[in-house]
Enzyme design. Structure first.
Site, PDB file in Angstrom:
ATOM      1  CD  GLU A   1     -16.448  -2.546 -22.558  1.00 22.71           C
ATOM      2  OE1 GLU A   1     -15.853  -2.389 -23.637  1.00 22.71           O
ATOM      3  OE2 GLU A   1     -15.881  -2.527 -21.463  1.00 22.71           O
ATOM      4  CG  ASP A   2     -19.417   0.689 -19.977  1.00 21.33           C
ATOM      5  OD1 ASP A   2     -19.327  -0.537 -19.798  1.00 21.33           O
ATOM      6  OD2 ASP A   2     -18.441   1.455 -19.963  1.00 21.33           O
TER       7      ASP A   2
ATOM      8  CG  HIS B   1     -13.066   7.363 -19.889  1.00 21.20           C
ATOM      9  ND1 HIS B   1     -11.693   7.323 -19.930  1.00 21.20           N
ATOM     10  CD2 HIS B   1     -13.490   6.296 -20.613  1.00 21.20           C
ATOM     11  CE1 HIS B   1     -11.310   6.272 -20.630  1.00 21.20           C
ATOM     12  NE2 HIS B   1     -12.369   5.635 -21.057  1.00 21.20           N
TER      13      HIS B   1
ATOM     14  CG  ASP C   1      -9.882   3.377 -23.294  1.00 22.89           C
ATOM     15  OD1 ASP C   1     -10.540   4.085 -22.513  1.00 22.89           O
ATOM     16  OD2 ASP C   1      -9.919   2.124 -23.298  1.00 22.89           O
TER      17      ASP C   1
ATOM     18  CG  HIS D   1     -13.994   4.749 -25.997  1.00 21.78           C
ATOM     19  ND1 HIS D   1     -13.821   6.030 -25.521  1.00 21.78           N
ATOM     20  CD2 HIS D   1     -13.611   3.922 -24.995  1.00 21.78           C
ATOM     21  CE1 HIS D   1     -13.340   5.963 -24.282  1.00 21.78           C
ATOM     22  NE2 HIS D   1     -13.211   4.701 -23.931  1.00 21.78           N
TER      23      HIS D   1
ATOM     24  CG  ASP E   1      24.253   6.588 -19.846  1.00 24.70           C
ATOM     25  OD1 ASP E   1      24.392   6.130 -20.995  1.00 24.70           O
ATOM     26  OD2 ASP E   1      25.100   6.499 -18.948  1.00 24.70           O
TER      27      ASP E   1
HETATM   28 MN    MN Z   1     -12.717   3.645 -22.068  1.00 23.84          MN
END
Ligand code: MN
Length: 479
Positions: A77-78, A49, A140, A73, A259
């Site tokens: 958090e993890d 990821h 992300d 990133h 269009d």
């Molecule tokens: Mn992420």
């Protein structure tokens, strides 16, 4: 979307910024170590990821700190990584970027709603800290939306709605049309799967049906342009699925080619954009009031181009967009184009552009100041910044962006504080209107001031729509 490998990332980064490779690899090692053993819902190793997010940004030629932050990133958090450690290893800017994309700890909230509002506020206001935070966040989100199939159905819909409400408008505001278009289509797939599939089929069919017409126009235009000796490139641009869906929702039943697709003609010089108009209009007659000059009067998100709709073969209307290659880049990637245009200076130039030229910047700061509660902030930001806008002309032809429902007083305060305070009368499209007149798209507004006017009237508070106007009036009448 294919997930990226470390080798692909190395190749991509080497293509434009080989001297950053060492630090990027260090960030990769760090992230890989910390995410070791973690899996995505797809069953793949987690590192896929951040690697793919970084790859998306490398395609935009992101700078070194942004690439490192993209790889790191999700570590705060993890994993057991800390801000201090990232700062020590990768520098202050990388730490700020990683911290910016990190969700606020769940332990700080008692309800789900509180958590959602606080995190949305953090994302939206990150624009005022460093615009690169939001760009990482968009990349992300793009990868997450591409891999949404592995999530539970209620989660899919929740994410799709959040994407439409927050990330799509932000992508539009910074001019990143390509990301915006992809996010819209990915979201629609989960919000209204039936429409998504049927429009997708319809688009394919229209493309087949109109192929001959488009080929003929392209052939003829290519020939005309080669006579002018102006180097150029022609591309057919198709509207995204969501773009067609939106037209349907607005009540358009049938479409013509113009269009659904347009012909994009790109040249090197600005003057050549205008020079090409005459031979094109001589061959295919233009609809006069559909001609638009976004070169001399750009959209508020930096978009520049000439638009003209002409009578093509078989009395079909065809839209053409004429622009320089540089404008085309900005039309696809918006503010992220600065990574290419200014290299070393990009970080500074991007933030300058946001602060000085983007019309959402000041309102965002005002709303952030005025609303202490996260939930109220989010509601107001959605209403004023992330919803549909109207665009009006000032007396000198500047285009001003305002939320729907705005009045002349809102406009006056947006242009300048003094203008609001001294406002006495207004002319809209050459007609005198009252000050509570609700502005409409394309209105031409002339604000009449009186230097002896002593300040705003108290009742204006209830008329104005924007936080900026409201706060300025409040400060003046000491409420
Ligand atoms: Mn992420």
């Amino acid at each position: 979307m294919k997930s990226a490998t470390i080798n692909e990332l190395i190749i991509k980064v080497s293509e434009y910024n080989i001297k950053s490779l060492k630090k990027v690899l260090k960030a990769y090692e760090y992230a890989n170590d910390h995410h070791k053993g973690q899996l995505r819902q797809s069953g793949e190793p987690y590192i896929i990821h951040p690697l793919t997010v970084c790859y998306i940004l490398a395609q935009l030629h992101a700078d070194e700190d942004t690439l490192c932050a993209a790889l790191l990133h999700d570590t705060l958090e993890d994993t057991d990584s800390t801000y201090e450690e990232i700062e020590e290893l990768f520098g202050h800017d990388v730490a700020v970027l990683v911290d910016g994309v990190t969700k606020i700890s769940k332990m700080n909230f008692t309800t789900k709603e509180e958590e959602i509002s606080a995190n949305a506020r953090k994302i939206i206001t990150s624009i005022t800290t460093d615009i690169r935070i939001i760009i990482i966040k968009l990349a992300d989100r793009l990868h997450n939306m591409n891999t949404l199939e592995f999530k539970k159905p209620h989660k899919q819909k929740e994410n799709a709605i959040e994407t439409m409400e927050i990330f799509v408008p932000i992508a539009y505001q910074i001019g990143a049309y390509r990301i915006k278009g992809e996010l819209e289509d990915l979201s629609l797939r989960y919000i209204d799967p039936y429409s998504y599939e049927s429009i997708k089929e319809e688009l394919e069919k229209v493309k087949e049906d109109t192929e001959d017409c488009i080929n003929e126009v392209t052939y003829k235009i290519t020939k005309i342009l080669s006579d002018t000796n102006i180097p150029n490139e022609i591309k057919v641009r198709t509207k995204n699925i969501y773009g067609v869906y939106k037209r349907k929702m607005q009540g358009h039943r049938t479409y013509d080619i113009h269009d659904l697709l347009s012909l994009k003609i790109m040249v090197d010089e600005i003057d050549d954009c205008y020079r090409l108009l005459r031979p094109i209009h001589q061959t295919y007659k233009p609809i006069n009031d559909k001609f638009k000059d976004y070169i001399c009067n750009p959209k508020t998100n930096m978009y520049q181009s000439l638009h003209t709709t002409v009578f093509g073969p078989d009395s079909r209307l065809v839209q053409m967009q004429i622009r320089t290659f540089e404008m085309d880049k900005i039309a696809s990637f918006g503010i992220t184009t600065y990574w290419d245009l200014c290299k070393e200076n990009a970080k500074y130039m991007m933030q300058q552009q946001v602060e000085n030229n983007f019309q959402f910047y000041r309102p965002l700061k005002e709303i952030n100041k005025a609303y202490k509660n996260d939930y109220d902030f989010l509601n107001q930001a959605k209403k004023e910044l992330l919803s549909e806008k109207i665009y009006v002309y000032t007396a000198t032809g500047e285009v001003v962006e305002l939320p729907v429902g705005s009045t002349v007083i809102d406009l006056a305060y947006k242009i300048g504080k003094d203008l609001g305070d001294k406002l006495v009368a207004v002319k809209v499209n050459d007609k005198v209107e009252s000050l509570n007149y609700k502005l409409k798209n394309k209105d031409r507004v002339i604000i009449i001031t009186d230097k002896y006017q002593t300040g705003p009237k108290q009742e204006w508070i209830n008329i104005v729509e924007t936080t900026e106007a409201k706060e300025k009036i409040k400060r003046l009448i000491n409420m």
